[in-house]
Write a protein that holds these residues in place. Structure first.
Motif, PDB file in Angstrom:
ATOM      1  N   LEU A  58     -20.247  -4.722  41.658  1.00 53.78           N
ATOM      2  CA  LEU A  58     -20.125  -4.204  40.295  1.00 53.78           C
ATOM      3  C   LEU A  58     -21.260  -3.222  40.047  1.00 53.78           C
ATOM      4  O   LEU A  58     -22.386  -3.449  40.481  1.00 53.78           O
ATOM      5  CB  LEU A  58     -20.240  -5.332  39.266  1.00 53.78           C
ATOM      6  N   GLY A  59     -20.962  -2.166  39.323  1.00 45.37           N
ATOM      7  CA  GLY A  59     -21.986  -1.217  38.931  1.00 45.37           C
ATOM      8  C   GLY A  59     -21.830  -0.874  37.464  1.00 45.37           C
ATOM      9  O   GLY A  59     -20.724  -0.914  36.915  1.00 45.37           O
ATOM     10  N   PHE A  60     -22.937  -0.546  36.826  1.00 47.37           N
ATOM     11  CA  PHE A  60     -22.913  -0.185  35.405  1.00 47.37           C
ATOM     12  C   PHE A  60     -24.052   0.778  35.135  1.00 47.37           C
ATOM     13  O   PHE A  60     -25.182   0.539  35.553  1.00 47.37           O
ATOM     14  CB  PHE A  60     -23.056  -1.434  34.541  1.00 47.37           C
ATOM     15  N   ARG A  61     -23.733   1.898  34.472  1.00 55.48           N
ATOM     16  CA  ARG A  61     -24.753   2.862  34.047  1.00 55.48           C
ATOM     17  C   ARG A  61     -24.621   3.034  32.538  1.00 55.48           C
ATOM     18  O   ARG A  61     -23.689   3.679  32.049  1.00 55.48           O
ATOM     19  CB  ARG A  61     -24.543   4.226  34.717  1.00 55.48           C
ATOM     20  N   LYS A  62     -25.547   2.434  31.812  1.00 55.20           N
ATOM     21  CA  LYS A  62     -25.508   2.481  30.351  1.00 55.20           C
ATOM     22  C   LYS A  62     -25.589   3.913  29.839  1.00 55.20           C
ATOM     23  O   LYS A  62     -24.844   4.303  28.938  1.00 55.20           O
ATOM     24  CB  LYS A  62     -26.649   1.642  29.771  1.00 55.20           C
ATOM     25  N   ASP A  63     -26.479   4.721  30.426  1.00 48.66           N
ATOM     26  CA  ASP A  63     -26.664   6.099  29.960  1.00 48.66           C
ATOM     27  C   ASP A  63     -25.405   6.949  30.147  1.00 48.66           C
ATOM     28  O   ASP A  63     -25.150   7.869  29.389  1.00 48.66           O
ATOM     29  CB  ASP A  63     -27.865   6.754  30.646  1.00 48.66           C
ATOM     30  N   MET A  64     -24.599   6.624  31.152  1.00 47.98           N
ATOM     31  CA  MET A  64     -23.361   7.369  31.404  1.00 47.98           C
ATOM     32  C   MET A  64     -22.129   6.672  30.828  1.00 47.98           C
ATOM     33  O   MET A  64     -21.023   7.191  30.931  1.00 47.98           O
ATOM     34  CB  MET A  64     -23.179   7.584  32.906  1.00 47.98           C
ATOM     35  N   LYS A  65     -22.338   5.459  30.267  1.00 48.12           N
ATOM     36  CA  LYS A  65     -21.231   4.655  29.732  1.00 48.12           C
ATOM     37  C   LYS A  65     -20.170   4.465  30.814  1.00 48.12           C
ATOM     38  O   LYS A  65     -18.981   4.651  30.591  1.00 48.12           O
ATOM     39  CB  LYS A  65     -20.651   5.295  28.473  1.00 48.12           C
ATOM     40  N   GLN A  66     -20.633   4.079  31.992  1.00 46.73           N
ATOM     41  CA  GLN A  66     -19.776   4.031  33.171  1.00 46.73           C
ATOM     42  C   GLN A  66     -19.822   2.661  33.853  1.00 46.73           C
ATOM     43  O   GLN A  66     -20.888   2.088  34.039  1.00 46.73           O
ATOM     44  CB  GLN A  66     -20.234   5.103  34.158  1.00 46.73           C
ATOM     45  N   PHE A  67     -18.650   2.181  34.228  1.00 51.43           N
ATOM     46  CA  PHE A  67     -18.475   0.913  34.914  1.00 51.43           C
ATOM     47  C   PHE A  67     -17.843   1.203  36.272  1.00 51.43           C
ATOM     48  O   PHE A  67     -16.933   2.021  36.371  1.00 51.43           O
ATOM     49  CB  PHE A  67     -17.555  -0.008  34.110  1.00 51.43           C
ATOM     50  N   ARG A  68     -18.316   0.496  37.316  1.00 45.70           N
ATOM     51  CA  ARG A  68     -17.788   0.714  38.658  1.00 45.70           C
ATOM     52  C   ARG A  68     -17.508  -0.620  39.349  1.00 45.70           C
ATOM     53  O   ARG A  68     -18.253  -1.581  39.189  1.00 45.70           O
ATOM     54  CB  ARG A  68     -18.785   1.491  39.521  1.00 45.70           C
ATOM     55  N   VAL A  69     -16.436  -0.623  40.123  1.00 42.44           N
ATOM     56  CA  VAL A  69     -16.144  -1.705  41.058  1.00 42.44           C
ATOM     57  C   VAL A  69     -15.850  -0.996  42.371  1.00 42.44           C
ATOM     58  O   VAL A  69     -15.020  -0.080  42.414  1.00 42.44           O
ATOM     59  CB  VAL A  69     -14.936  -2.555  40.618  1.00 42.44           C
ATOM     60  N   GLN A  70     -16.552  -1.401  43.452  1.00 43.22           N
ATOM     61  CA  GLN A  70     -16.389  -0.685  44.716  1.00 43.22           C
ATOM     62  C   GLN A  70     -16.660  -1.605  45.891  1.00 43.22           C
ATOM     63  O   GLN A  70     -17.411  -2.562  45.769  1.00 43.22           O
ATOM     64  CB  GLN A  70     -17.346   0.498  44.774  1.00 43.22           C
ATOM     65  N   ASN A  71     -16.056  -1.262  47.028  1.00 43.49           N
ATOM     66  CA  ASN A  71     -16.419  -1.973  48.254  1.00 43.49           C
ATOM     67  C   ASN A  71     -17.570  -1.202  48.909  1.00 43.49           C
ATOM     68  O   ASN A  71     -17.976  -0.138  48.430  1.00 43.49           O
ATOM     69  CB  ASN A  71     -15.219  -2.185  49.177  1.00 43.49           C
ATOM     70  N   ASP A  72     -18.112  -1.736  49.999  1.00 44.47           N
ATOM     71  CA  ASP A  72     -19.314  -1.159  50.610  1.00 44.47           C
ATOM     72  C   ASP A  72     -19.143   0.274  51.100  1.00 44.47           C
ATOM     73  O   ASP A  72     -20.065   1.080  51.006  1.00 44.47           O
ATOM     74  CB  ASP A  72     -19.802  -2.032  51.774  1.00 44.47           C
ATOM     75  N   ASN A  73     -17.986   0.611  51.622  1.00 41.87           N
ATOM     76  CA  ASN A  73     -17.806   1.958  52.161  1.00 41.87           C
ATOM     77  C   ASN A  73     -17.051   2.905  51.217  1.00 41.87           C
ATOM     78  O   ASN A  73     -16.664   3.996  51.621  1.00 41.87           O
ATOM     79  CB  ASN A  73     -17.142   1.913  53.541  1.00 41.87           C
ATOM     80  N   MET A  74     -16.839   2.464  49.998  1.00 40.45           N
ATOM     81  CA  MET A  74     -16.165   3.271  48.965  1.00 40.45           C
ATOM     82  C   MET A  74     -14.732   3.678  49.349  1.00 40.45           C
ATOM     83  O   MET A  74     -14.211   4.663  48.865  1.00 40.45           O
ATOM     84  CB  MET A  74     -16.983   4.511  48.624  1.00 40.45           C
ATOM     85  N   SER A  75     -14.080   2.869  50.193  1.00 38.29           N
ATOM     86  CA  SER A  75     -12.680   3.149  50.496  1.00 38.29           C
ATOM     87  C   SER A  75     -11.766   2.583  49.411  1.00 38.29           C
ATOM     88  O   SER A  75     -10.611   2.986  49.290  1.00 38.29           O
ATOM     89  CB  SER A  75     -12.292   2.580  51.862  1.00 38.29           C
ATOM     90  N   GLU A  76     -12.300   1.650  48.632  1.00 36.74           N
ATOM     91  CA  GLU A  76     -11.588   1.109  47.471  1.00 36.74           C
ATOM     92  C   GLU A  76     -12.561   1.028  46.315  1.00 36.74           C
ATOM     93  O   GLU A  76     -13.638   0.438  46.440  1.00 36.74           O
ATOM     94  CB  GLU A  76     -11.070  -0.304  47.750  1.00 36.74           C
ATOM     95  N   TYR A  77     -12.179   1.633  45.199  1.00 37.75           N
ATOM     96  CA  TYR A  77     -13.054   1.582  44.028  1.00 37.75           C
ATOM     97  C   TYR A  77     -12.313   2.047  42.787  1.00 37.75           C
ATOM     98  O   TYR A  77     -11.269   2.687  42.870  1.00 37.75           O
ATOM     99  CB  TYR A  77     -14.302   2.445  44.232  1.00 37.75           C
ATOM    100  N   PHE A  78     -12.874   1.695  41.636  1.00 36.87           N
ATOM    101  CA  PHE A  78     -12.521   2.387  40.405  1.00 36.87           C
ATOM    102  C   PHE A  78     -13.796   2.636  39.625  1.00 36.87           C
ATOM    103  O   PHE A  78     -14.743   1.865  39.674  1.00 36.87           O
ATOM    104  CB  PHE A  78     -11.429   1.674  39.590  1.00 36.87           C
ATOM    105  N   ILE A  79     -13.797   3.772  38.961  1.00 36.08           N
ATOM    106  CA  ILE A  79     -14.896   4.178  38.093  1.00 36.08           C
ATOM    107  C   ILE A  79     -14.288   4.417  36.722  1.00 36.08           C
ATOM    108  O   ILE A  79     -13.336   5.185  36.584  1.00 36.08           O
ATOM    109  CB  ILE A  79     -15.590   5.454  38.609  1.00 36.08           C
TER     110      ILE A  79
END
Length: 141
Positions: A58-79
């Motif tokens: 899981l990733g989150f950037r408050k300043d960008m208002k952005q949420f991320r879910v990704q696997n290690d090699n970024m072959s599957e993700y959503f932003i």
């Protein structure tokens, strides 16, 4: 006279069909999505990506208002990027989604989402009725 009545009926039917077909479909909030506790991207009743801690981050950037879910090699993700941070039920905002998997990818922007559910753990269930898209995200501290 008979022909004129048929023509009128055909014209009225064509107008009604145009009005009905021209309307944009709206998708009611999916109760299964709202009841779920999974961080997920759901599109028209299909789970596109469900967060599983063993495989995703899981990733989150408050300043960008952005949420991320990704696997290690970024072959599957959503932003998921929003115009404002979700805070309360009923709140509406514009958001964009970037999704990638081995078989599919898409980018959608300027989508209208509504916060349908919140909880005390910083989780938010957002729904876009125009496209039938549900996104459950978590604000990380």
């Amino acid at each position: 006279m008979k022909m004129s009545g048929r023509i009128r009926t055909i014209i009225v039917t064509a107008i009604i069909c145009s009005a009905v077909c021209g309307c944009e479909k709206h998708y009611e909030t999916d109760p299964v999505f709202i009841a779920s506790n999974d961080v997920v991207l759901k599109v028209r009743n299909t789970d596109k990506l469900v967060y599983v801690p063993e495989y995703y981050q899981l990733g989150f950037r408050k300043d960008m208002k952005q949420f991320r879910v990704q696997n290690d090699n970024m072959s599957e993700y959503f932003i998921f990027t929003c115009s404002s941070l979700p805070e309360k039920e009923g709140q509406s905002m514009k958001c964009a989604i970037r999704y990638e998997s081995v078989s599919e990818s898409f980018v959608r922007s300027d989508l209208s989402f509504r916060v349908e559910r919140t909880d005390n753990d910083g989780r938010f269930w957002l729904w876009c009725k125009d496209k039938g898209i549900g996104v459950m995200v978590k604000i990380l501290n």
